[in-house]
Scaffold this motif. Structure first.
Motif, PDB file in Angstrom:
ATOM      1  N   GLU A  38      38.284  34.598  34.726  1.00  0.00           N
ATOM      2  CA  GLU A  38      37.803  35.823  34.263  1.00  0.00           C
ATOM      3  C   GLU A  38      38.863  36.857  34.528  1.00  0.00           C
ATOM      4  O   GLU A  38      38.876  37.829  33.514  1.00  0.00           O
ATOM      5  CB  GLU A  38      36.474  36.220  34.980  1.00  0.00           C
ATOM      6  N   HIS A  39      39.811  36.748  35.344  1.00  0.00           N
ATOM      7  CA  HIS A  39      40.624  37.926  35.654  1.00  0.00           C
ATOM      8  C   HIS A  39      42.160  37.297  35.071  1.00  0.00           C
ATOM      9  O   HIS A  39      42.050  36.152  34.535  1.00  0.00           O
ATOM     10  CB  HIS A  39      40.812  37.828  37.188  1.00  0.00           C
ATOM     11  N   PHE A  40      42.803  38.225  35.142  1.00  0.00           N
ATOM     12  CA  PHE A  40      44.264  37.851  34.694  1.00  0.00           C
ATOM     13  C   PHE A  40      45.124  37.139  35.763  1.00  0.00           C
ATOM     14  O   PHE A  40      44.860  37.349  37.006  1.00  0.00           O
ATOM     15  CB  PHE A  40      45.047  39.182  34.339  1.00  0.00           C
ATOM     16  N   VAL A  41      45.891  36.289  35.499  1.00  0.00           N
ATOM     17  CA  VAL A  41      46.763  35.296  36.458  1.00  0.00           C
ATOM     18  C   VAL A  41      47.997  36.215  36.509  1.00  0.00           C
ATOM     19  O   VAL A  41      48.583  36.046  35.333  1.00  0.00           O
ATOM     20  CB  VAL A  41      46.752  33.965  36.130  1.00  0.00           C
ATOM     21  N   ILE A  42      48.627  36.497  37.486  1.00  0.00           N
ATOM     22  CA  ILE A  42      50.159  36.859  37.526  1.00  0.00           C
ATOM     23  C   ILE A  42      50.475  36.305  39.028  1.00  0.00           C
ATOM     24  O   ILE A  42      50.423  36.853  39.942  1.00  0.00           O
ATOM     25  CB  ILE A  42      50.170  38.727  37.734  1.00  0.00           C
ATOM     26  N   ALA A  43      51.276  35.255  38.348  1.00  0.00           N
ATOM     27  CA  ALA A  43      51.577  34.420  39.634  1.00  0.00           C
ATOM     28  C   ALA A  43      53.326  34.614  39.912  1.00  0.00           C
ATOM     29  O   ALA A  43      54.163  34.200  38.883  1.00  0.00           O
ATOM     30  CB  ALA A  43      51.444  33.074  39.282  1.00  0.00           C
ATOM     31  N   ALA A  44      53.628  34.963  40.846  1.00  0.00           N
ATOM     32  CA  ALA A  44      55.194  35.044  41.279  1.00  0.00           C
ATOM     33  C   ALA A  44      55.733  33.949  42.051  1.00  0.00           C
ATOM     34  O   ALA A  44      55.512  33.766  43.025  1.00  0.00           O
ATOM     35  CB  ALA A  44      55.292  36.669  41.971  1.00  0.00           C
ATOM     36  N   TRP A  85      55.997  24.047  44.405  1.00  0.00           N
ATOM     37  CA  TRP A  85      56.703  25.268  44.197  1.00  0.00           C
ATOM     38  C   TRP A  85      55.686  26.342  45.083  1.00  0.00           C
ATOM     39  O   TRP A  85      54.692  25.909  45.554  1.00  0.00           O
ATOM     40  CB  TRP A  85      56.276  25.553  42.770  1.00  0.00           C
ATOM     41  N   ARG A  86      56.297  27.403  45.383  1.00  0.00           N
ATOM     42  CA  ARG A  86      55.991  28.419  46.281  1.00  0.00           C
ATOM     43  C   ARG A  86      55.765  29.701  45.592  1.00  0.00           C
ATOM     44  O   ARG A  86      56.577  29.911  44.924  1.00  0.00           O
ATOM     45  CB  ARG A  86      56.735  28.525  47.779  1.00  0.00           C
ATOM     46  N   TYR A  87      54.522  30.242  45.674  1.00  0.00           N
ATOM     47  CA  TYR A  87      54.149  31.388  45.041  1.00  0.00           C
ATOM     48  C   TYR A  87      53.356  32.463  45.785  1.00  0.00           C
ATOM     49  O   TYR A  87      52.593  31.902  46.507  1.00  0.00           O
ATOM     50  CB  TYR A  87      53.839  31.333  43.346  1.00  0.00           C
ATOM     51  N   GLY A  88      53.108  33.683  44.805  1.00  0.00           N
ATOM     52  CA  GLY A  88      52.132  34.652  45.544  1.00  0.00           C
ATOM     53  C   GLY A  88      51.564  34.949  44.149  1.00  0.00           C
ATOM     54  O   GLY A  88      52.239  35.151  43.105  1.00  0.00           O
ATOM     55  N   ALA A  89      50.168  35.335  44.202  1.00  0.00           N
ATOM     56  CA  ALA A  89      49.557  35.695  42.937  1.00  0.00           C
ATOM     57  C   ALA A  89      48.571  36.845  43.113  1.00  0.00           C
ATOM     58  O   ALA A  89      47.794  36.852  44.272  1.00  0.00           O
ATOM     59  CB  ALA A  89      48.852  34.551  42.284  1.00  0.00           C
ATOM     60  N   VAL A  90      48.288  37.610  42.151  1.00  0.00           N
ATOM     61  CA  VAL A  90      47.397  38.634  42.212  1.00  0.00           C
ATOM     62  C   VAL A  90      46.589  38.185  40.800  1.00  0.00           C
ATOM     63  O   VAL A  90      47.207  38.019  39.837  1.00  0.00           O
ATOM     64  CB  VAL A  90      48.078  40.191  42.256  1.00  0.00           C
ATOM     65  N   TYR A  91      45.128  38.591  40.824  1.00  0.00           N
ATOM     66  CA  TYR A  91      44.297  38.357  40.029  1.00  0.00           C
ATOM     67  C   TYR A  91      43.565  39.871  39.563  1.00  0.00           C
ATOM     68  O   TYR A  91      42.492  39.771  40.058  1.00  0.00           O
ATOM     69  CB  TYR A  91      43.435  37.177  40.204  1.00  0.00           C
ATOM     70  N   PRO A  92      44.185  40.547  39.048  1.00  0.00           N
ATOM     71  CA  PRO A  92      43.463  41.545  38.363  1.00  0.00           C
ATOM     72  C   PRO A  92      42.271  41.614  37.380  1.00  0.00           C
ATOM     73  O   PRO A  92      42.788  40.727  36.423  1.00  0.00           O
ATOM     74  CB  PRO A  92      44.487  42.589  37.959  1.00  0.00           C
ATOM     75  N   SER A  93      41.216  42.362  37.421  1.00  0.00           N
ATOM     76  CA  SER A  93      40.100  41.876  36.444  1.00  0.00           C
ATOM     77  C   SER A  93      40.445  42.605  35.158  1.00  0.00           C
ATOM     78  O   SER A  93      41.703  43.410  35.109  1.00  0.00           O
ATOM     79  CB  SER A  93      38.876  42.522  36.826  1.00  0.00           C
ATOM     80  N   PRO A  94      40.145  42.326  34.134  1.00  0.00           N
ATOM     81  CA  PRO A  94      40.252  42.982  32.717  1.00  0.00           C
ATOM     82  C   PRO A  94      40.307  44.498  32.720  1.00  0.00           C
ATOM     83  O   PRO A  94      40.937  45.160  32.195  1.00  0.00           O
ATOM     84  CB  PRO A  94      39.272  42.263  31.731  1.00  0.00           C
ATOM     85  N   GLU A  95      38.926  44.895  33.584  1.00  0.00           N
ATOM     86  CA  GLU A  95      38.849  46.351  33.632  1.00  0.00           C
ATOM     87  C   GLU A  95      40.008  47.122  34.439  1.00  0.00           C
ATOM     88  O   GLU A  95      40.413  48.137  33.861  1.00  0.00           O
ATOM     89  CB  GLU A  95      37.462  46.867  34.600  1.00  0.00           C
ATOM     90  N   VAL A  96      40.483  46.453  35.460  1.00  0.00           N
ATOM     91  CA  VAL A  96      41.538  46.938  36.413  1.00  0.00           C
ATOM     92  C   VAL A  96      42.822  47.153  35.478  1.00  0.00           C
ATOM     93  O   VAL A  96      43.600  48.177  35.261  1.00  0.00           O
ATOM     94  CB  VAL A  96      42.096  46.309  37.469  1.00  0.00           C
ATOM     95  N   VAL A  97      43.138  46.095  34.534  1.00  0.00           N
ATOM     96  CA  VAL A  97      44.433  46.013  33.814  1.00  0.00           C
ATOM     97  C   VAL A  97      44.280  46.944  32.662  1.00  0.00           C
ATOM     98  O   VAL A  97      45.237  47.713  32.233  1.00  0.00           O
ATOM     99  CB  VAL A  97      44.780  44.888  33.181  1.00  0.00           C
ATOM    100  N   ALA A  98      43.066  47.049  31.911  1.00  0.00           N
ATOM    101  CA  ALA A  98      42.718  47.950  30.925  1.00  0.00           C
ATOM    102  C   ALA A  98      43.015  49.656  31.557  1.00  0.00           C
ATOM    103  O   ALA A  98      43.593  50.313  30.575  1.00  0.00           O
ATOM    104  CB  ALA A  98      41.325  47.871  30.512  1.00  0.00           C
ATOM    105  N   ALA A  99      42.477  49.804  32.376  1.00  0.00           N
ATOM    106  CA  ALA A  99      42.578  51.377  32.936  1.00  0.00           C
ATOM    107  C   ALA A  99      44.036  51.456  33.353  1.00  0.00           C
ATOM    108  O   ALA A  99      44.536  52.541  32.957  1.00  0.00           O
ATOM    109  CB  ALA A  99      41.956  51.366  34.531  1.00  0.00           C
ATOM    110  N   ILE A 100      44.667  50.413  33.926  1.00  0.00           N
ATOM    111  CA  ILE A 100      46.205  50.976  34.066  1.00  0.00           C
ATOM    112  C   ILE A 100      47.122  51.041  32.823  1.00  0.00           C
ATOM    113  O   ILE A 100      47.831  51.891  32.445  1.00  0.00           O
ATOM    114  CB  ILE A 100      46.884  49.838  34.939  1.00  0.00           C
ATOM    115  N   ALA A 101      46.597  50.127  31.840  1.00  0.00           N
ATOM    116  CA  ALA A 101      47.238  50.265  30.552  1.00  0.00           C
ATOM    117  C   ALA A 101      46.940  51.730  29.550  1.00  0.00           C
ATOM    118  O   ALA A 101      47.895  52.179  29.028  1.00  0.00           O
ATOM    119  CB  ALA A 101      46.783  48.989  29.513  1.00  0.00           C
ATOM    120  N   ALA A 102      45.787  51.886  29.752  1.00  0.00           N
ATOM    121  CA  ALA A 102      45.379  53.100  29.244  1.00  0.00           C
ATOM    122  C   ALA A 102      46.213  54.364  29.775  1.00  0.00           C
ATOM    123  O   ALA A 102      46.559  55.557  29.174  1.00  0.00           O
ATOM    124  CB  ALA A 102      43.926  53.570  29.223  1.00  0.00           C
TER     125      ALA A 102
END
Length: 269
Positions: A38-44, A85-102
């Motif tokens: 349901e959220h975005f996947v940002i996996a580093a 593989w080793r990684y760290g990830a953040v999963y921001p909601s669509p609402e969080v990403v939309a607010a930052i984008a705006a």
């Protein structure tokens, strides 16, 4: 050396970052089945290589790159090299990403990522710094670094997500089938029963559903059950009760599917 060969994962939330899930993991033999978020996947990716099926083919994310998946986008996940593989990830909601984008970009409509892999070691470090800040209880740093990371990714690899229009007869039938499965999650009909209720044939429904949602109905249902179980766990429901509530036969059944989609068992979540 033996320690580096062990799989480990931690999934958590930080009260000062509402609408964001967090993960830190090393996987070697782990395989993620086809699923969505349901959220975005940002996996580093810190080291190793992850391979995931996305948009009709396999893509590879190595050290110094990011695996980026938009909400409701079917994908898988597995190791691309023997050491995993080793990684760290953040999963921001669509609402969080939309607010930052705006606030920080010129994107309008529903923002999202254009390509699923981006080679950008700087943002990889930002993501790991977000996770470190939450570990240290540094809310100011965590919030700031998350906003900087999301803004950078949208400026480098952002676009407006297309609206999912339900125009064709097949898409309309698929949407009705999805609604029926959501409503009867704990006791779903068979494919034949569902097709009869919708006035179509089983194979026509199967094709329409797969074309619309990227997976067959039974796979989508398992994914949806895990999503609902997560919400129940967030609300304090015991794993055994959540398993039955969403239609799994028992807690081990939930554990198996939960781990294959979320990456950790319900108890660790």
């Amino acid at each position: 050396m033996a320690e580096s060969r062990k799989e480990r994962a931690r999934h958590w939330q930080y009260d000062e970052l509402p609408g964001v899930d967090l993960l830190r993991a090393r996987y070697i033999r782990k395989t993620f089945v086809r699923h969505t978020h349901e959220h975005f996947v940002i996996a580093a990716i810190a080291d190793g290589v992850e391979v995931f099926h996305h948009g009709g083919g396999d893509v590879y994310a190595g050290a110094g790159s990011l695996a980026l998946v938009n909400p409701d986008t079917p994908h898988t996940g597995r190791a691309g090299v023997p050491e995993g593989w080793r990684y760290g990830a953040v999963y921001p909601s669509p609402e969080v990403v939309a607010a930052i984008a705006a606030e920080t970009t010129t994107l309008r409509g529903a923002p999202g990522f254009v390509t699923p892999v981006l080679d950008d070691p700087y943002t990889v470090q930002l993501v790991h710094q977000v996770l470190r800040a939450t570990d240290e209880g540094n809310a100011l740093a965590a919030d700031t670094l998350l906003r900087v990371a999301v803004t950078r990714l949208l400026r480098l690899n952002g676009g407006t997500l297309p609206r999912r229009e339900v125009r064709t007869a097949g898409a309309r039938i698929a949407a009705r089938a999805r609604a029926a499965l959501e409503e009867r999650m704990a006791g779903p009909p068979t494919l034949e029963q569902l097709a009869a209720e919708l006035g179509t044939s089983p194979f026509a429904l199967l094709r329409a559903f797969r074309d619309t949602y990227g997976m067959p109905p039974h796979t989508w249902l398992t994914d949806a059950r895990v999503r609902r179980a997560r919400r129940l766990l967030d609300a304090g429901t015991a794993p055994s009760e959540a398993a039955v509530a969403v239609g799994f036969t028992d807690q081990p059944h939930l554990n198996r599917h939960f781990g294959r989609i979320v990456g950790v068992p319900p108890g660790a979540y």
